[in-house]
Scaffold this motif. Structure first.
Motif, PDB file in Angstrom:
ATOM      1  N   MET A  83       4.376  13.197  37.724  1.00  0.00           N
ATOM      2  CA  MET A  83       3.721  12.729  38.937  1.00  0.00           C
ATOM      3  C   MET A  83       3.108  11.354  38.669  1.00  0.00           C
ATOM      4  N   LYS A  84       3.276  10.464  39.615  1.00  0.00           N
ATOM      5  CA  LYS A  84       2.720   9.116  39.504  1.00  0.00           C
ATOM      6  C   LYS A  84       1.259   9.120  39.948  1.00  0.00           C
ATOM      7  N   LYS A  85       0.512   8.243  39.338  1.00  0.00           N
ATOM      8  CA  LYS A  85      -0.892   8.078  39.688  1.00  0.00           C
ATOM      9  C   LYS A  85      -1.134   6.605  39.969  1.00  0.00           C
ATOM     10  N   TYR A  86      -2.118   6.348  40.808  1.00  0.00           N
ATOM     11  CA  TYR A  86      -2.437   4.976  41.210  1.00  0.00           C
ATOM     12  C   TYR A  86      -3.910   4.684  40.962  1.00  0.00           C
ATOM     13  N   SER A  87      -4.190   3.477  40.477  1.00  0.00           N
ATOM     14  CA  SER A  87      -5.569   3.034  40.270  1.00  0.00           C
ATOM     15  C   SER A  87      -5.849   1.866  41.213  1.00  0.00           C
ATOM     16  N   PRO A  88      -6.748   2.049  42.179  1.00  0.00           N
ATOM     17  CA  PRO A  88      -7.090   0.942  43.081  1.00  0.00           C
ATOM     18  C   PRO A  88      -7.748  -0.231  42.360  1.00  0.00           C
ATOM     19  N   SER A  89      -8.560   0.060  41.358  1.00  0.00           N
ATOM     20  CA  SER A  89      -9.260  -1.026  40.668  1.00  0.00           C
ATOM     21  C   SER A  89      -8.296  -1.917  39.884  1.00  0.00           C
ATOM     22  N   GLU A  90      -7.199  -1.329  39.414  1.00  0.00           N
ATOM     23  CA  GLU A  90      -6.210  -2.092  38.641  1.00  0.00           C
ATOM     24  C   GLU A  90      -4.988  -2.472  39.484  1.00  0.00           C
ATOM     25  N   ASN A  91      -4.884  -1.894  40.679  1.00  0.00           N
ATOM     26  CA  ASN A  91      -3.674  -2.014  41.502  1.00  0.00           C
ATOM     27  C   ASN A  91      -2.456  -1.766  40.613  1.00  0.00           C
ATOM     28  N   ALA A  92      -2.487  -0.631  39.921  1.00  0.00           N
ATOM     29  CA  ALA A  92      -1.444  -0.305  38.954  1.00  0.00           C
ATOM     30  C   ALA A  92      -1.109   1.182  39.026  1.00  0.00           C
ATOM     31  N   PHE A  93       0.087   1.494  38.546  1.00  0.00           N
ATOM     32  CA  PHE A  93       0.567   2.872  38.553  1.00  0.00           C
ATOM     33  C   PHE A  93       0.589   3.408  37.133  1.00  0.00           C
ATOM     34  N   TYR A  94       0.397   4.699  37.032  1.00  0.00           N
ATOM     35  CA  TYR A  94       0.344   5.360  35.734  1.00  0.00           C
ATOM     36  C   TYR A  94       1.143   6.652  35.811  1.00  0.00           C
ATOM     37  N   ASP A  95       1.580   7.086  34.639  1.00  0.00           N
ATOM     38  CA  ASP A  95       2.356   8.322  34.534  1.00  0.00           C
ATOM     39  C   ASP A  95       1.852   9.071  33.308  1.00  0.00           C
ATOM     40  N   ASN A  96       1.590  10.378  33.454  1.00  0.00           N
ATOM     41  CA  ASN A  96       1.074  11.182  32.337  1.00  0.00           C
ATOM     42  C   ASN A  96       1.999  11.154  31.132  1.00  0.00           C
ATOM     43  N   VAL A  97       3.308  11.011  31.359  1.00  0.00           N
ATOM     44  CA  VAL A  97       4.273  11.011  30.260  1.00  0.00           C
ATOM     45  C   VAL A  97       4.174   9.724  29.449  1.00  0.00           C
ATOM     46  N   ILE A  98       3.878   8.626  30.118  1.00  0.00           N
ATOM     47  CA  ILE A  98       3.878   7.314  29.462  1.00  0.00           C
ATOM     48  C   ILE A  98       2.481   6.876  29.043  1.00  0.00           C
ATOM     49  N   ASN A  99       1.508   7.102  29.898  1.00  0.00           N
ATOM     50  CA  ASN A  99       0.158   6.583  29.685  1.00  0.00           C
ATOM     51  C   ASN A  99      -0.793   7.664  29.217  1.00  0.00           C
ATOM     52  N   SER A 100      -1.349   7.462  28.029  1.00  0.00           N
ATOM     53  CA  SER A 100      -2.337   8.421  27.534  1.00  0.00           C
ATOM     54  C   SER A 100      -3.752   8.025  27.956  1.00  0.00           C
ATOM     55  N   VAL A 101      -3.938   6.748  28.255  1.00  0.00           N
ATOM     56  CA  VAL A 101      -5.241   6.258  28.708  1.00  0.00           C
ATOM     57  C   VAL A 101      -5.060   5.684  30.110  1.00  0.00           C
ATOM     58  N   MET A 102      -5.959   6.110  31.010  1.00  0.00           N
ATOM     59  CA  MET A 102      -5.889   5.647  32.397  1.00  0.00           C
ATOM     60  C   MET A 102      -7.288   5.332  32.888  1.00  0.00           C
ATOM     61  N   PRO A 103      -7.395   4.425  33.867  1.00  0.00           N
ATOM     62  CA  PRO A 103      -8.716   4.151  34.440  1.00  0.00           C
ATOM     63  C   PRO A 103      -9.299   5.409  35.086  1.00  0.00           C
ATOM     64  N   SER A 104     -10.581   5.411  35.266  1.00  0.00           N
ATOM     65  CA  SER A 104     -11.257   6.604  35.801  1.00  0.00           C
ATOM     66  C   SER A 104     -10.983   6.830  37.289  1.00  0.00           C
ATOM     67  N   ASP A 105     -10.485   5.819  37.984  1.00  0.00           N
ATOM     68  CA  ASP A 105     -10.289   5.977  39.429  1.00  0.00           C
ATOM     69  C   ASP A 105      -8.854   6.339  39.827  1.00  0.00           C
ATOM     70  N   VAL A 106      -8.014   6.754  38.878  1.00  0.00           N
ATOM     71  CA  VAL A 106      -6.629   7.094  39.234  1.00  0.00           C
ATOM     72  C   VAL A 106      -6.593   8.358  40.083  1.00  0.00           C
ATOM     73  N   PHE A 107      -5.605   8.399  40.969  1.00  0.00           N
ATOM     74  CA  PHE A 107      -5.347   9.609  41.757  1.00  0.00           C
ATOM     75  C   PHE A 107      -3.842   9.726  41.948  1.00  0.00           C
ATOM     76  N   GLU A 108      -3.396  10.941  42.210  1.00  0.00           N
ATOM     77  CA  GLU A 108      -1.965  11.200  42.350  1.00  0.00           C
ATOM     78  C   GLU A 108      -1.445  10.682  43.679  1.00  0.00           C
ATOM     79  N   ILE A 109      -0.199  10.177  43.619  1.00  0.00           N
ATOM     80  CA  ILE A 109       0.511   9.835  44.846  1.00  0.00           C
ATOM     81  C   ILE A 109       1.805  10.652  44.846  1.00  0.00           C
TER      82      ILE A 109
END
Length: 134
Positions: free
Chosen positions: A1-27
């Motif tokens: 599942m992809k996640k989005y961080s408004p503060s970074e305007n960036a996308f994250y994925d649990n498989v790839i990213n072990s560290v994520m900003p605190s404001d990420v939420f699933e899309i």
């Protein structure tokens, strides 16, 4: 599942990213796919007023960007002219240029001069000269 961080305007994925900003939420996968589809059509992904990712138009280039683009184009066209001129100039210098080669040499040199007279600072009004026939 992809996640989005408004503060970074960036996308994250649990498989790839072990560290994520605190404001990420699933899309949703659909939202992710729609964003990518819009991007392939020239849209820009940005953070909306609701803090969700959204699509917007690409900003128009700044005056400095237009000048840089015009300078880059002039440089590419000048390099192509130099390549076309060199063998014609060699034939002319050696006294073995045909009438057609001599005519092409003059046309290419005129073209190169016209390129160098272009003022890139007035990028929006440039009328590019036509390349001579080869």
């Amino acid at each position: 599942m992809k996640k989005y961080s408004p503060s970074e305007n960036a996308f994250y994925d649990n498989v790839i990213n072990s560290v994520m900003p605190s404001d990420v939420f699933e899309i949703s996968e659909k939202e992710w796919g729609d964003l990518l589809e819009g991007q392939t059509h020239g849209k820009l992904i940005c953070c909306g007023v609701d803090l969700r990712p959204c699509l917007t138009e690409q900003p128009l280039p700044t005056a400095d960007e237009l000048i840089r683009q015009a300078e880059d184009k002039r440089g590419r066209l000048r390099a192509a002219a130099d390549i076309a001129i060199q063998p014609l100039q060699d034939a002319n210098d050696l006294g073995i240029a045909t009438e057609d080669e001599a005519s092409q040499l003059i046309n290419w040199k005129k073209y190169r001069v016209m390129l160098m007279r272009i003022d890139a600072k007035d990028a929006e009004r440039i009328i590019w000269p036509e390349q001579p026939d080869q």
